[in-house]
Design an enzyme around this catalytic site. Structure first.
Site, PDB file in Angstrom:
ATOM      1  N   GLU A   1      -0.625   0.193   5.488  1.00  0.00           N
ATOM      2  CA  GLU A   1      -0.101  -0.791   4.540  1.00  0.00           C
ATOM      3  C   GLU A   1      -0.507  -0.297   3.159  1.00  0.00           C
ATOM      4  O   GLU A   1      -1.631  -0.510   2.714  1.00  0.00           O
ATOM      5  CB  GLU A   1      -0.682  -2.178   4.795  1.00  0.00           C
ATOM      6  CG  GLU A   1       0.040  -3.234   3.973  1.00  0.00           C
ATOM      7  CD  GLU A   1      -0.846  -4.135   3.132  1.00  0.00           C
ATOM      8  OE1 GLU A   1      -0.328  -5.110   2.591  1.00  0.00           O
ATOM      9  OE2 GLU A   1      -2.049  -3.858   2.997  1.00  0.00           O
TER      10      GLU A   1
ATOM     11  N   ASP B   1      -4.933  -2.291   6.748  1.00  0.00           N
ATOM     12  CA  ASP B   1      -4.758  -3.144   5.580  1.00  0.00           C
ATOM     13  C   ASP B   1      -5.182  -2.420   4.299  1.00  0.00           C
ATOM     14  O   ASP B   1      -6.213  -1.746   4.273  1.00  0.00           O
ATOM     15  CB  ASP B   1      -5.643  -4.390   5.780  1.00  0.00           C
ATOM     16  CG  ASP B   1      -5.362  -5.487   4.777  1.00  0.00           C
ATOM     17  OD1 ASP B   1      -4.230  -5.984   4.733  1.00  0.00           O
ATOM     18  OD2 ASP B   1      -6.296  -5.851   4.029  1.00  0.00           O
TER      19      ASP B   1
HETATM   20  C1  BGC Z   1      -2.627  -8.272   3.517  1.00  0.00           C
HETATM   21  C2  BGC Z   1      -2.735  -9.579   2.824  1.00  0.00           C
HETATM   22  C3  BGC Z   1      -4.175  -9.759   2.425  1.00  0.00           C
HETATM   23  C4  BGC Z   1      -4.679  -8.564   1.601  1.00  0.00           C
HETATM   24  C5  BGC Z   1      -6.172  -8.556   1.524  1.00  0.00           C
HETATM   25  C6  BGC Z   1      -2.904  -7.374   2.350  1.00  0.00           C
HETATM   26  O1  BGC Z   1      -2.261  -6.368   2.077  1.00  0.00           O
HETATM   27  O2  BGC Z   1      -1.399  -8.019   4.115  1.00  0.00           O
HETATM   28  O3  BGC Z   1      -2.275 -10.630   3.602  1.00  0.00           O
HETATM   29  O4  BGC Z   1      -4.293 -10.911   1.651  1.00  0.00           O
HETATM   30  O5  BGC Z   1      -4.294  -7.375   2.174  1.00  0.00           O
HETATM   31  O6  BGC Z   1      -6.722  -8.189   2.748  1.00  0.00           O
END
Ligand code: BGC
Ligand code: MG
Length: 560
Positions: free
Chosen positions: A284, A223
């Site tokens: 991500e 993340d």
């Molecule tokens: C996740 C989100 C989340 C954020 C904070 C993101 O990129 O996919 O759903 O709210 O990170 O953790």
């Protein structure tokens, strides 16, 4: 706990470099709270997932990615973790996790878990210790505590804004009751950012990685993988109002994509490589271009990165051809596969997004008062065509639960049912992401469409969802579910994930036309039909005209 040795998997040996499973896999994202509820509390859970594994196997996917199920107060639907090495009771137990993993593996399905290293929950024991400790203490040094500006420290340390709206700093009350330091939270105030310059933080995350690797997971979706390291001195920065809220600005942003972040992933790469079975790390990282994103998947870093440039591309052939070509080139240059993705739990579902007439940047969502509402039939037709295009591309593809049912974004969620912190932090100015998170329908005639045995659902499901239910689509060869199954099966049979793309000319500006191995793919993003090339049709996203490919339709043909 299992040692790495006992977690070795006879059915998933390490393969030769270049042939690892993650280079070609179709990976299905489960958003646990909205997938399948076995307990009847209206929140999906791990036993619910286990009970549906046969449906996932029948869909033909290679792997699952699970959004967070670890212990969490659920202020950001689990992306606020209070214990990284346990299952939240809402979702079950570690024993439920082990059973789910064993059963998934027994069906040949791999499993990736979500790891949230940028921030923890404010209920994490470390943050609670930090609050109780004094400024300058070792406890505070695990997070980003700073003195405020102004005479009394009454102003935040800099001007940074939270991705969810409002300031990125919150002031704490010190143990003696006085107003004290501020802590950084790029997201909600319940999600304090860790300080990744602190070796103790790095060591803790090595432990967390090993905890799940030892249990047998096949990898991690990481993340906010562009966010961990912040620029020295925390200089002021005002985000570009036109950029996507998760980043994606061209400019240098002092909290996204800092060079130092790559050292973390080189370290994790080495750690993950100690394990057998080609375990993988997927970033991500919301960055503006495939070239920049490719820095996360250099040979000694992560294995995959989400291709958000692709996700953000409109349903327009010239832009699609450009982003596909750019992606393949940029990732190939570092020896990584491109990934492809159209939907996830943070963006408007592509069955609605591709028919939007107004700009709706990621994270902002659409709701009852949004302008330019998508026409459902147009959205679904384009979504099916876009998916057929995506699944023919070489590389790995990510699917988001419910897209195989053609689910649209849910627009009419009443304000008092909304849960996304974005909605609260902007006083309802931005709808946020609840519309893509509504519990999915399994059975047309059951309570909560079979999502939960009691009919409970943590977000209300629309009255017209019976036709989207999995059981209503299963036997219908024209359904979106049948389309996904056949696309995935043909993709596998013909090795498209591991193929190469060769552009085909002569179909006009509105076509995305290419050959991948012995399959010819043509997508029509325009409004007029395109003559079909010679060949036997092996898949089509919608009905074909007589010798013609209609608007918003993709076809796969072969000559062999
Ligand atoms: C996740 C989100 C989340 C954020 C904070 C993101 O990129 O996919 O759903 O709210 O990170 O953790
Ligand atoms: Mg439940």
């Amino acid at each position: 706990m299992n040692s790495p040795q006992t977690a070795e998997r006879a059915d998933a040996p390490t393969t030769a470099a270049g042939r690892e499973w993650w280079r070609t896999a179709v990976i299905y994202q489960i958003y646990p709270r909205s997938f399948s509820d076995s307990t009847g509390d209206g929140v999906g859970d791990l036993p619910g997932i286990t009970s549906r594994l046969d449906d996932l196997r029948d869909l033909g996917i290679d792997a699952l990615w699970l959004s967070p199920f670890q212990r969490s107060p659920q202020k950001d639907a689990g992306y606020d973790v209070s214990d990284y090495c346990d299952v939240d009771p809402l979702f079950g137990t570690l024993a439920d996790f082990d059973e789910m993993l064993t059963r998934a593996h027994a069906r040949g399905i791999r499993l990736i878990v979500d790891l949230v290293p940028n921030h923890s929950s404010d209920q994490h024991v470390w943050f609670q210790e930090a609050l109780a400790a004094a400024p300058g203490s070792l406890e505070r040094a695990r997070y980003m505590f700073r003195d405020g500006r102004g005479v009394e420290g009454e102003l935040p340390p800099n001007n940074w804004e939270s991705v969810f709206g409002g300031p990125a700093w919150t002031r704490v009350v010190e143990a003696d009751g006085t107003a004290g330091q501020w802590y950084l939270h790029l997201f909600d105030s319940s999600q304090p950012d860790f300080d990744w310059s602190n070796e103790e933080v790095r060591e803790e995350f090595r432990r967390v990685l090993r905890f799940w690797l030892d249990r047998g997971v096949d990898g991690f979706r990481v993340d906010v993988a562009h966010g961990l390291v912040k620029a020295e001195g925390l200089p002021d920065y005002s985000p570009d109002p036109d950029a996507g809220s998760m980043g994606g600005e061209e400019a240098d942003v002092p909290y996204w994509g800092q060079d130092g972040v790559h050292e973390v992933y080189r370290d994790w790469h080495r750690l993950v490589a100690e394990y057998d079975g080609d375990r993988a790390l997927c970033a991500e990282a919301w960055l503006p271009t495939p070239e920049k994103t490719a820095l996360w998947v250099r040979p000694d870093e992560m294995h995959q990165a989400f291709n958000f440039a692709y996700l953000e591309t409109a349903w327009e052939a010239p832009s699609l051809r450009a982003v596909i070509a750019e992606s393949i080139a940029a990732y190939a240059a570092v020896g990584a596969p491109s990934t492809w993705v159209l939907s996830n739990h943070d963006v408007v579902r592509h069955a609605s997004r591709l028919a939007l007439t107004a700009e709706n940047p990621q994270g902002h969502g659409i709701g009852p008062d949004s302008p330019g509402k998508p026409i459902p039939e147009v959205g679904l037709r384009r979504a099916r065509a876009a998916t057929a295009l995506m699944l023919a591309l070489p590389g790995s593809a990510y699917l988001y639960q419910g897209e195989e049912l053609g689910l649209p974004e849910v627009i009419d969620i009443p304000g008092d049912a909304r849960q996304d912190p974005t909605w609260f932090r902007t006083n309802g100015e931005r709808y946020g992401r609840d519309g893509c998170r509504v519990p999915i329908p399994w059975a047309a005639d059951a309570p909560a469409y079979g999502f939960s045995p009691t009919g409970a659902a943590w977000l209300p499901q629309p009255a017209e969802w019976a036709t989207f239910a999995r059981d209503a689509q299963a036997g219908d060869p024209g359904s979106t579910l049948s389309l996904y199954r056949s696309l995935i099966a043909v993709r596998r049979a013909r090795g498209l994930g591991g193929g190469t793309l060769e552009w085909l000319a002569g179909f006009g500006t509105d076509a995305v036309a290419f050959r991948n191995g012995n399959v010819i793919v043509v997508g029509n993003t325009g409004s007029t039909p395109i003559p079909l090339p010679d060949g036997i049709v092996i898949a089509a996203s919608g009905p074909l005209g007589d010798g013609e490919l209609p608007a918003d339709t993709t076809v796969w043909l072969t000559n062999d």
